[in-house]
Structure formats: C-alpha cells, structure tokens
Scaffold this active site. Structure first.
Site, PDB file in Angstrom:
ATOM      1  N   ASP A 119      -3.604  27.602   7.622  1.00  0.00           N
ATOM      2  CA  ASP A 119      -2.973  28.773   8.212  1.00  0.00           C
ATOM      3  C   ASP A 119      -2.944  29.868   7.149  1.00  0.00           C
ATOM      4  O   ASP A 119      -2.779  29.574   5.959  1.00  0.00           O
ATOM      5  CB  ASP A 119      -1.557  28.414   8.663  1.00  0.00           C
ATOM      6  CG  ASP A 119      -0.806  29.634   9.155  1.00  0.00           C
ATOM      7  OD1 ASP A 119      -1.289  30.275  10.100  1.00  0.00           O
ATOM      8  OD2 ASP A 119       0.252  29.952   8.579  1.00  0.00           O
TER       9      ASP A 119
ATOM     10  N   CYS B 126       7.740 -14.608  -1.108  1.00  0.00           N
ATOM     11  CA  CYS B 126       6.346 -14.240  -0.872  1.00  0.00           C
ATOM     12  C   CYS B 126       6.256 -13.502   0.464  1.00  0.00           C
ATOM     13  O   CYS B 126       7.246 -13.359   1.180  1.00  0.00           O
ATOM     14  CB  CYS B 126       5.440 -15.466  -0.845  1.00  0.00           C
ATOM     15  SG  CYS B 126       5.776 -16.582   0.529  1.00  0.00           S
TER      16      CYS B 126
ATOM     17  N   CYS C  38       7.596 -15.091   3.677  1.00  0.00           N
ATOM     18  CA  CYS C  38       9.028 -14.942   3.938  1.00  0.00           C
ATOM     19  C   CYS C  38       9.284 -13.633   4.683  1.00  0.00           C
ATOM     20  O   CYS C  38      10.067 -13.585   5.647  1.00  0.00           O
ATOM     21  CB  CYS C  38       9.811 -14.960   2.625  1.00  0.00           C
ATOM     22  SG  CYS C  38       9.619 -16.465   1.665  1.00  0.00           S
TER      23      CYS C  38
END
Length: 750
Positions: free
Chosen positions: A429, A24, A27
């Site tokens: 640009d 999970c 951990c």
C-alpha cells in the site's frame, strides 16, 4: 427482503495451563487428545513451553475439569498466575524439578563411571567385579531412572506408551538380564550389561537436563521482553511528585521520565523534549527525537531531556504487553508441518517395541546367543526414542519468534512462518507504507474568481472533519487559525471522497471525478503529479487542495532488498496514476507492477487476481482500508503504526514503521522454517538409520543411549542458532550496498 434465522453465538473462554510431567512429544499428544475429547474444548499442547492453550465453553466445562482431565492422564496442570509466571514455569530448571533432575544426574554419573571403567577396561577387572557392578548399578537403575519407570507405569495404566516406556524397558531389560547372567540362570557364558543399564540412564538424564537448559535459553528473548517493563514511576498528583509501583498507574495520570529512565507506560508527551531509545523493543538502533504532542511507548528509554507524559494505556493494554501476548500466542501455536511429526511420534513407540521384540526373536531363531539378542533388542529400544522429533518444531518456533520480538517483528503464529516461506509477490500500500503517511497541504488553489483560497480550505476542513483519513487530518491541520464552519450530514465514499452539509449547502471534497459524479461542474485541471483534492459547493468545483506525502528514506533500499530476495514488489494506491507512477519510479518498482486509483474494495480483487495467476502474495499495509486485503493475502504484514483493524487482520506485525522490516520478517520466517525442516530431517533420518544398526547388533546399548541424547541436543542446538540470526537490513552496510546496487540495476534493466 429475506429474513435469516440466526444461531445463538457460542462464547468460548481461553486459558493457558502450565503442564508438568511431560517427557516427550507423545506425552503432549496424549494430553491434547484427552482435552479435545471434552465437549466444546479445543486444545493445543506445546511440549517445549510445557503449556496447553485451551479454548472451551465456560458454561459446559470449568477450568477444574480441564485440570482434572490432565491429571487423570498422569500429568500435572495448573492455571496461570500471570503471563510471566507461565513462561517461567515452562522454562524453569532451577526450581524443584530442576534440582531433582540435576541431583539424579550427578548421583547417577558418580556411580556409573566406575561401572563403565570395570566393564570396558579389562586390566581393572578383578575376581567378582560383576557383583560390585551390580551394587553400583542398582541405585542408578532404580533411583536414577525412577522418573522413567514412574512415567512408564502411569502410561501403562492408560494403555499408552511414550519415550519413557522405551527407556524404562531398555534399562530394566539390560539390568534383569545381567542379574540373571550373574546368578547363572541365563545360561553359561552369558554377558552382563550393567554398564549399559547405568550408562543409558545417565546419558538420558544428561540429555534431558541439557534439553531443559536449552529450552530456558530459547525462551530468553520473551523473558527479556517482559523484563523491559518499568517497576515504578514518578507520578504527579495534586501537584506533588510521588513514587508509586507501576501497577498503580492509571490512564490519565501525568508522570515524569528523567534522562536515563524507562518511560513507564504508553503515553503522550505534554511537556519537554528529548530523544528516545527504543532499540530493545523495536530493534531500531537510532534514537528518535520526541517533543510535546508526540506519542511514546512504554519501556523505551528516555536519553536526554526530562519528559512529562500523560498515560494513555497501562497494564495489559500497553504496546509491550500486546507484543508479549502475540509472541507468547505464536510460540504456543503449532505449525501444520508439526502435525506430521506429532502423528509419527504418537505411533512410533508401539512400533519400536514391536521391532525390539522381533529383533530379540530374530536373533534367537537365527542362531544368535541370548546375550547378543538381548543387547540388540535393548539397543533398539534405547536409540529409537522420538525425543528429537518432539523437539524439532517447538524449539525452532520458540527461538525464531523470540528473535523476531527482539527485532521488532511480531510473528502471529506458526502458520505465518509457513506462508512466508513461499511468498514470491509483495503488494505494498502506498500511503503510510511506502510514504510516511504524514501528508501536508502544500498548495490551495481557487478556481472560481469569486472564491478565495482560504474559503476553499475552510470548506474542505469542514467537510473533512467527519473523516479520520490522513488526508482529512492534513487538511484540518492546515486550516488551523481559520474559522471552520460546522458541517452536518456527513457521508463517506470509500476511496472517493466525502460530502456534508455546510452553511445549508452540499459540499463535497475528493477526487475530481467523484465531484463530477456528484453533479458538480468542472473547474480548471489539477496538478495530477500530486495528491489533489477537489472541493466544490453550490454545484461547482471551487478549488483544489494539493498535498505532499514524503517517501520514507528506507523505502527504496527496502524494495531493492525484496527484489534481491527473489520477490516481486507491487504498488497499490487509490491515488492518481501520475502521483503513484512518480513514487514507484523513485523507489524502484517496475511500471508494470503499479496499480493506481484502486478503491479499497478493489485491493482485495487485486490480491486475488495475483493469487489466481499462481503467485503467493504478501500484502503490506497500515490503514483500516487495508484490513480486508491483509486478511485475503497469503501473508498479511501490518506496519505497527497502523490501525488496530489492520494489525488484527495481519499475520505479522512490524513494530517499526520501516519497510525494510518486511524483507527482514520474510527472511527470518524463511530461516525459521528452514531450521524446522532441518530438525525434522535429522530426527527422521537418525531413527531410520539407527534402528537397523541397533537391530543388527552393531550398536552397544550404551552407545545407543549416547546417540539418542546427542540427537536431541543437536536439534535443540540447531534451533538455538536462530538467536544469532542477523536479518538483511542489519548486515554490514557495505554488503547491503552491493546487493542494493545489484537489485536496482535489475529493475532498471527491465
């Protein structure tokens, strides 16, 4: 002149460790904390990928130290055996770990079904059925739930609590209470909960197995990307064709790509012509014609004629490898929004244990039966597992970035997703972004009666030979066949022009105003509706070179798409006002949003000016002179055909030089971010709503287990929906046509 004391630069190494044993998000948090306590170590742990991305000082910390630290925390870690292997390790459910999980699931399910039937269906109950339930539940509780008990004990030794702690406590409490009730020490009339102990175990195993399968599907896009590479190649050495593994191909080798074959690596075509399908790499549906002199990308498919290609990049330097690395890095990253979930899940388990104890005490104090108190306390433990919280962000990030890779959109990290969600202004640009950037000389005019136009072009090519600007390349190409004199003492003035010494005299090429600043006398006026370069020597402007830069066919629809998405397009260019205004009008950008004759350094100022006005700005560019503006913007988007510096300074790289991908990239980022937020909302709302229900005794422990598993599956399933996401430019043409017409109308109406 002041001297500055410089600090020695501390070099850092980077490594991605494959982790094992995590169950999970708690951990993942624990491993991350342990690693970050080491000197000079910065680590990020991705629970979904089961990887730790670690930056460390190689002189102070060894890889073995990192692995040992993870193992001391109760988990496994290993150094990667290659990018493909690390991904496979993280997603594999068919290996030893997957087989074990599946075996436990099947075995537990077979034993649990009769327990539930006996416990829930009264007609099936017979004298002493509770002892049969005990016999069937015991292997489920001790063998099926063994991974949870083992992880809980390991965590307990380190003073930590995770999701496994909750499951282990819940299953064990239900089982022990049932045994106590069965042998008569829990009081008269006490109920047994063997169906809850076995049912919770089986449902959590089912949820975890489904979660592992879903994670594997989530990583399919990146896996497919890595599968694109060719396995072997027909190389020409000493005039002989040899079939060799792709790993033996070297830069400079000449190889063949026959019709239907993958092009083995990035290279330049030296002979032949064909069309190339790059859809799997770029998302581009239409094959592109190629011929001698064109560059090709490895892993694209040669459709028709045979091509002879000279390898220019191999192995980790190829575009495919670069994209895979960027995608993998992005998936290993962690969005800021994930920090909240991590912090919550990290402290969630102790709080839940406390709530469970208070629930038990509350029921007993306020007159509840011991059975009801235990049932409610166990339900709280089971339903509150924060698994969905841990999965909410990484699964969406995994699928979203993978889907982007399929579409030719390489998202640089989770931060880019968050930035894209708030963009309201897109600065474009001109050259190479809105236009093709493939300039061509269309006219050369001599303004001095004693000067020929060829002489203007020869001198322009000589002085431009020291520049790599697209304009310079176009002029040099136009002078092919002429005798171009040798130039020395090159000086480049960014955005203005270049000077050099040619035939012993100063020659300048650039903006007409620039030549005036250099002391040249003016000649006739240039045609300002085109990109025009003035050329002068001997103190006088001697002529002009006019260039044309075609607008990309996709630019106008792309800008209309941006407007329809609620964004304001802005055009920046160093070109003359007349030339830029003409292009802006053609593609649908409002005149008030056009900035011409902007120097490269001023692009940064323009971006900051928009930011200071309260706008969230995305900058789109492809050139070296765009790199600073890309880095300054809230979101930098580089066209994949651009300079490496521009790509490195960007947050998102578009593999195709197609402006429609800008809107697609922002739309995909927004959808991914929305999915993350939706997942987090569900995960939080589920826990907030379910814990009171469980504490009040309205939720049986077995149903709590089912709800917890469903919560995790919902989050993963919601993330997997991104795999089918279709960006705006890929949607049916007739729908796009309506939106484009609407957007264009709004522009003309301004």
């Amino acid at each position: 002149m002041t001297s500055t004391a410089t600090q020695p630069q501390q070099s850092h190494d980077n490594i991605t460790l494959s982790l094992g044993g995590m169950t999970c998000a708690s951990c993942a948090n624990r491993i991350e904390r342990k690693l970050n306590k080491l000197d000079g170590v910065e680590a990020t742990v991705n629970y979904a990928l089961e990887q730790a991305t670690v930056s460390y000082d190689g002189e102070a910390t060894a890889v073995d130290d990192l692995i040992a630290t993870v193992e001391k925390a109760g988990y496994t870690a290993s150094a990667p055996r290659g990018p493909r292997q690390s991904i496979d390790d993280g997603l594999d459910v068919t290996g030893e770990r997957g087989v074990t999980l599946k075996t436990r699931l099947v075995g537990s399910a077979v034993l649990t079904i009769p327990i539930v039937a006996l416990s829930m269906v009264m007609p099936l109950q017979f004298a002493g059925w509770e002892w049969w339930a005990l016999a069937l539940a015991t292997p489920v509780v001790f063998w099926g739930a063994f991974p949870f008990h083992r992880a809980a004990l390991v965590n307990l030794r380190h003073g930590a609590a995770t999701m496994d702690t909750l499951v282990s406590l819940g299953v064990t409490a239900a089982y022990l209470w049932s045994v106590a009730a069965l042998i008569g020490i829990a009081g008269e009339g006490a109920h047994v909960y063997f169906e809850a102990a076995a049912g919770v175990t089986t449902l959590v195993l089912l949820g975890r197995y489904a979660e592992a399968r879903a994670k594997k599907r989530a990583g399919a896009a990146l896996r497919a990307l890595l599968d694109l590479g060719a396995r072997d190649v027909a190389v020409i050495r000493s005039g002989v064709e040899l079939r060799i593994p792709i790993g033996e191909l070297q830069v400079g080798d000449t190889f063949l790509a026959r019709p239907g074959e993958k092009i083995a690596t990035d290279g330049e075509i030296v002979d032949g012509s064909s069309s190339v399908d790059s859809s799997l790499l770029t998302g581009e549906s239409m094959p592109a014609p190629v011929t001698a002199g064109d560059d090709v990308v490895g892993s694209t498919i040669n459709l028709s004629g045979q091509l002879t290609v000279r390898a220019t990049r191999v192995g980790a330097d190829t575009q495919l490898a670069h994209i895979a690395k960027l995608v993998s890095d992005a998936q290993a990253g962690k969005a800021a929004i994930a920090g909240l979930a991590d912090r919550v899940s990290g402290i969630f388990v102790p709080i839940v244990v406390l709530i469970s104890l208070l629930t038990l005490a509350g029921w007993l104090v306020f007159g509840g039966t011991p059975s009801a108190a235990v049932s409610a306390a166990v339900s709280v433990l089971v339903i509150a597992c924060p698994c969905a919280l841990g999965l909410a962000t990484p699964t969406a990030l995994l699928v979203g970035t993978g889907r982007g890779a399929q579409l030719g959109i390489v998202v640089g990290g989770p931060q880019a997703l968050e930035s894209a969600g708030n963009i309201d202004t897109v600065v474009l640009d001109k050259t190479g972004t809105v236009t093709t950037g493939a300039m061509a000389v269309v006219d050369v005019v001599a303004t001095n009666a004693s000067t020929a136009s060829d002489e203007v072009l020869r001198y322009a090519a000589a002085v431009e030979s020291g520049s790599d600007h697209p304009i310079a390349r176009s002029i040099i190409a136009a002078a092919h066949g002429l005798v171009v004199p040798v130039a020395t003492a090159f000086t480049t003035y960014d955005g203005l022009g270049v000077t050099a010494v040619v035939d012993g005299q100063l020659v300048a090429a650039g903006r007409p105003a620039f030549l005036m600043q250099q002391g040249f006398t003016a000649g006739a006026d240039a045609n300002e509706t085109r990109t025009t370069i003035a050329v002068g020597w001997d103190g006088e402007v001697r002529g002009f070179v006019a260039l044309a830069d075609p607008i990309k066919p996709s630019s106008a629809p792309a800008i209309a798409q941006l407007i329809s998405q609620g964004m304001r397009p802005v055009l920046l260019s160093g070109d003359s006002a007349a030339a830029v205004d003409s292009i802006a009008a053609e593609v649908g950008i409002a005149a008030r949003d056009v900035y011409s004759e902007v120097m490269p350094a001023d692009k940064v100022d323009k971006v900051r000016e928009l930011q200071n006005a309260g706008h969230r700005v995305a900058m789109v560019g492809d050139g070296l002179n765009d790199a600073a503006a890309l880095a300054t913007a809230d979101l930098g988007i580089a066209m994949g055909s651009g300079a490496d510096a521009a790509i490195k300074a960007s947050d998102i790289t578009l593999v195709r030089a197609d402006l429609t991908q800008v809107g697609d990239a922002i739309a995909l980022s927004r959808r991914t971010l929305a999915t993350i937020k939706g997942n987090l909302f569900w995960a939080f709302a589920y826990n907030v709503a379910a814990i009171p229900l469980a504490a009040s005794g309205l939720l049986n422990p077995m149903y709590a287990g089912a709800a917890m598993a469903f919560s995790s599956l919902f989050v993963v399933g919601n993330s997997l929906r991104l795999r089918r996401y279709t960006p705006p430019s890929f949607r049916p043409r007739e729908r796009r046509g309506r939106s484009v017409a609407t957007a264009s109308g709004s522009v003309r109406g301004e």
